[in-house]
Design an enzyme around this catalytic site. Sequence first.
Site, PDB file in Angstrom:
ATOM      1  N   GLU A 105      31.013  35.611  33.345  1.00  0.00           N
ATOM      2  CA  GLU A 105      31.776  34.468  33.832  1.00  0.00           C
ATOM      3  C   GLU A 105      31.137  33.893  35.095  1.00  0.00           C
ATOM      4  OE1 GLU A 105      36.145  35.497  31.990  1.00  0.00           O
ATOM      5  OE2 GLU A 105      35.849  35.829  34.118  1.00  0.00           O
ATOM      6  N   CYS A 346      38.559  35.527  43.100  1.00  0.00           N
ATOM      7  CA  CYS A 346      37.872  36.781  43.405  1.00  0.00           C
ATOM      8  C   CYS A 346      38.552  37.943  42.702  1.00  0.00           C
ATOM      9  CB  CYS A 346      37.938  37.091  44.894  1.00  0.00           C
ATOM     10  SG  CYS A 346      36.980  36.015  45.901  1.00  0.00           S
TER      11      CYS A 346
END
Length: 356
Positions: A105, A346
């Site tokens: 990703e 994150c």
Amino acid sequence: MSQPGSARSEASLISSAGVKAYSLEQLDELVVSLGQPRFRTRQLVAWLYGKGASSYDEMSNLPAALRAQLAEQHPLFVPRVVAKATSNDGTRKYLLELADGARVETVGIPTPGRLTVCFSTQVGCAMGCAFCATGTLGLTRSLAPGEMVDQVNLVARDFGARATNAVAMGQGEPFANYNATLAALRFMNSADGLGVGARHLTVSTCGIISQIRRLAAEPEQFTLAVSLHSAVQATRNKLMPSLAEQPLEQLRSTLDSYGQKTGRRPSLEYALIHKVNDSDAELEALLAFCQGILCHVNLIPLNLVQHSAWQAPPRTRALAFEQALQKAHVEASLRSSRGADIAGACGQLATQQEVG
Ligand code: SAH
Ligand code: SF4
């Protein structure tokens, strides 16, 4: 699973990436070994990374015989977008498939006048941090330099804008794939490649001490971020079990030397987790860790990770951390996470089949 940073994990990356496996020096050797003058290396880099070419046929200023040789011996792949999701805040997350079918990703984060690309350095991660979705995956393999540069190019192209910043904060531990990550940062930095200033290229590590020392000795001014998450050894061992052998005291002295040697200020990432690392005792330890070293603390309220009961503390607690640090003259900012609604923030990158 190979040990992070070992020769084995570094070597395993060459296999399927074709021409994207090479560093600048290795491309240069390749060009010379094919009987070509050295200036061809810069032309090749300009095509591969500056222009993001998807085939050798496009490389009109390279001799046809060289293009044919390269195509046969060092195939050129570009990643395929399997899925893409757009957040309410404009952040875009991409699921990419590489030549061997591995998936990673990448996230593109637009802010006024800026496009930051958060790229992956490994497929999965071996470090197993308890608060991180990527940590649950284990490591499949490390990425090759060109596979990292390609992520940045792909996102920039999708936004129709130049990438102004790139951060190695996607999946993986960049310092467990040091050589390839540095080679990628150099392609991103070079005028023939992406032309991004070294200070706008950030590498984020969970804190592998030997590699922080290596980075301090590199000639470029790349920016360093270190995931600290607790300055209390027992808490950090629980959160980041793979780092238990690397004591906080040693990390602190390494960061101290890093600051003195480079004059640069590393960021310390601190994901605030309610009732885990947000107590007064944790705050005191953080203040003591930061006193006397060059650093900037980024406080990030924990992003939710599936199958985890941990949560971010109330906002007042996060603000109290920020204020206490600032009062003690430690640079600190409380960050808001971008892309959390598409699991693109994150620690949320886990290569789900469906992206949004
Ligand atoms: N492996 C590197 C870089 C990738 S992780 C590292 O650990 O630094 C990118 C950042 O996201 C790191 O600072 C990591 O600690 C942080 N992170 C991981 N999980 C998180 C979560 N659930 N919430 C907030 N930050 C997280
Ligand atoms: Fe790996 Fe970084 Fe996640 Fe830890 S925080 S598991 S080092 S990606």
